[in-house]
Structures are given as structure tokens and as C-alpha cells.
Design a protein around this motif. Structure first.
Motif, mmCIF file in Angstrom:
data_model
loop_
_atom_site.group_PDB
_atom_site.id
_atom_site.type_symbol
_atom_site.label_atom_id
_atom_site.label_comp_id
_atom_site.label_asym_id
_atom_site.label_seq_id
_atom_site.Cartn_x
_atom_site.Cartn_y
_atom_site.Cartn_z
ATOM 1 N N LYS A 52 0.828 -1.211 0.000
ATOM 2 C CA LYS A 52 0.000 0.000 0.000
ATOM 3 C C LYS A 52 0.862 1.261 0.000
ATOM 4 N N PHE A 53 1.983 1.209 0.708
ATOM 5 C CA PHE A 53 2.835 2.388 0.829
ATOM 6 C C PHE A 53 3.346 2.868 -0.525
ATOM 7 N N HIS A 54 3.443 1.965 -1.522
ATOM 8 C CA HIS A 54 3.832 2.391 -2.862
ATOM 9 C C HIS A 54 2.771 3.319 -3.460
ATOM 10 N N CYS A 55 1.515 3.000 -3.224
ATOM 11 C CA CYS A 55 0.418 3.832 -3.730
ATOM 12 C C CYS A 55 0.408 5.188 -3.042
ATOM 13 N N VAL A 56 0.624 5.178 -1.744
ATOM 14 C CA VAL A 56 0.651 6.440 -0.991
ATOM 15 C C VAL A 56 1.822 7.288 -1.463
ATOM 16 N N GLY A 57 2.998 6.672 -1.548
ATOM 17 C CA GLY A 57 4.187 7.416 -1.965
ATOM 18 C C GLY A 57 4.055 7.986 -3.365
ATOM 19 N N GLY A 58 3.564 7.181 -4.292
ATOM 20 C CA GLY A 58 3.390 7.664 -5.659
ATOM 21 C C GLY A 58 2.351 8.760 -5.764
ATOM 22 N N ALA A 62 0.580 13.684 -7.021
ATOM 23 C CA ALA A 62 -0.668 14.341 -7.429
ATOM 24 C C ALA A 62 -0.793 15.735 -6.816
ATOM 25 N N LEU A 63 -0.090 15.965 -5.715
ATOM 26 C CA LEU A 63 -0.127 17.293 -5.097
ATOM 27 C C LEU A 63 0.522 18.355 -5.978
ATOM 28 N N TRP A 70 -7.666 18.048 -10.745
ATOM 29 C CA TRP A 70 -6.998 16.879 -11.299
ATOM 30 C C TRP A 70 -6.571 15.873 -10.242
ATOM 31 N N LEU A 71 -6.602 16.251 -8.989
ATOM 32 C CA LEU A 71 -6.044 15.419 -7.933
ATOM 33 C C LEU A 71 -6.657 14.024 -7.893
ATOM 34 N N LYS A 72 -7.966 13.926 -7.879
ATOM 35 C CA LYS A 72 -8.614 12.612 -7.790
ATOM 36 C C LYS A 72 -8.285 11.739 -8.993
ATOM 37 N N SER A 73 -8.293 12.324 -10.173
ATOM 38 C CA SER A 73 -7.978 11.550 -11.380
ATOM 39 C C SER A 73 -6.532 11.068 -11.373
ATOM 40 N N LEU A 74 -5.632 11.931 -10.933
ATOM 41 C CA LEU A 74 -4.227 11.539 -10.878
ATOM 42 C C LEU A 74 -3.993 10.447 -9.838
ATOM 43 N N VAL A 75 -4.587 10.601 -8.665
ATOM 44 C CA VAL A 75 -4.432 9.574 -7.628
ATOM 45 C C VAL A 75 -5.020 8.258 -8.120
ATOM 46 N N ARG A 76 -6.158 8.321 -8.754
ATOM 47 C CA ARG A 76 -6.785 7.095 -9.273
ATOM 48 C C ARG A 76 -5.856 6.389 -10.260
ATOM 49 N N ALA A 77 -5.256 7.146 -11.172
ATOM 50 C CA ALA A 77 -4.342 6.562 -12.158
ATOM 51 C C ALA A 77 -3.083 6.018 -11.489
ATOM 52 N N ILE A 78 -2.520 6.774 -10.565
ATOM 53 C CA ILE A 78 -1.303 6.339 -9.873
ATOM 54 C C ILE A 78 -1.561 5.062 -9.095
ATOM 55 N N VAL A 79 -2.666 5.000 -8.380
ATOM 56 C CA VAL A 79 -2.991 3.803 -7.592
ATOM 57 C C VAL A 79 -3.208 2.607 -8.518
ATOM 58 N N ALA A 80 -3.892 2.801 -9.627
ATOM 59 C CA ALA A 80 -4.147 1.697 -10.559
ATOM 60 C C ALA A 80 -2.837 1.162 -11.140
ATOM 61 N N ILE A 81 -1.979 2.046 -11.593
ATOM 62 C CA ILE A 81 -0.715 1.619 -12.195
ATOM 63 C C ILE A 81 0.187 0.970 -11.148
ATOM 64 N N GLN A 82 0.255 1.552 -9.971
ATOM 65 C CA GLN A 82 1.095 0.979 -8.919
ATOM 66 C C GLN A 82 0.555 -0.371 -8.462
#
Length: 135
Positions: A52-58, A62-63, A70-82
Motif C-alpha cells: 500500500k505504501f507504494h500507492c501512498v508514496g506515488g 498528485a499534489l 486533477w487530484l482525484k484523477s491523478l491519484v486514481r491513475a497512480i494507484v491503478a498503475i502501482q
């Protein structure tokens, strides 16, 4: 100046990013629980819990997005890819261990799991490129 920037980032990370990461991970956990194959389901849930920490770190990246829209969309993409990256990593590690065991068994063929690794990583390319032909 550096410490000041860090102090500004932490509250935004806690209030803006982490809740979105948690929602996305909860959604992925629901998907993982629905995987019919027990071994694959276990690997998926383990990956989500232990990495999980990889998703948080990545998602900190988004900040840096201009504005909040754009924050929610970026976090969603980062979490999916990670998440898919960590899952594939778990599967490759598991495949490598299985291949080592097979090679050590009497009559083991000594064939490595590299073809399987290539197919797993091809799936990631297909996941991020909707126009890519699925082999």
C-alpha cells in the motif's frame, strides 16, 4: 525553506490525497476478492495489503497538479498503475520460486519462467494502452 515545504505538504497529503488513495484501494480490494482463482486472489490481496505504501508514496506526486480538479484523477491513475505493477511483481516472484522448485525436482526441465514474465508485463502494456492489440 525545505522544511517549510515539507510542513505544507503533510496536511495536504493527509486531507486530500490519503482519503482518495484509501477509496481507490478499497475498490481494488473488492475487485481482488472477486477473483475466482484462490492463489491469484491471495496474491492480489497480499499485494494490496503489503505494498500500500507504494500507492501512498506515488500519489504524493498528485499534489503537484495545478489546482485541485486533477487530484482525484491523478491519484486514481497512480494507484491503478502501482497496484498492477505490485501485483505483477508478486506473480513474477512467485513464478520464479515455482521455477526454481521445478528445476530442483527430479526430472525438472530447467525451463525458466521468462516467457511467463513477458506475458505478464505485456498485460500491463495492454492495460495502459486501450489501442494495443491483445496477443
Amino acid at each position: 525553506m525545505g522544511i517549510f515545504r515539507e510542513l505544507v505538504v503533510y496536511p495536504r497529503l493527509l486531507t486530500r490525497v490519503l482519503p482518495v488513495v484509501e477509496r481507490e484501494l478499497a475498490s481494488w480490494r473488492d475487485e481482488a476478492r472477486a477473483i475466482p482463482d484462490e492463489d491469484l486472489r491471495t496474491q492480489a490481496l497480499s499485494s494490496l495489503e503489503k505494498k500500500k505504501f507504494h500507492c501512498v508514496g506515488g500519489s504524493v506526486l498528485a499534489l503537484m497538479a495545478p489546482g485541485r480538479k486533477w487530484l482525484k484523477s491523478l491519484v486514481r491513475a497512480i494507484v491503478a498503475i502501482q497496484t498492477i505493477s505490485d501485483y505483477l511483481d508478486n506473480l513474477c516472484d512467485r513464478s520464479l520460486m515455482a521455477a526454481q522448485v521445478a528445476m530442483e525436482e527430479p526430472g525438472g526441465e530447467g525451463v525458466g519462467p521468462y516467457h511467463a514474465f513477458m506475458e505478464l508485463h505485456e498485460s500491463m502494456l495492454c492495460a495502459v494502452d486501450p489501442d494495443r492489440n491483445v496477443p
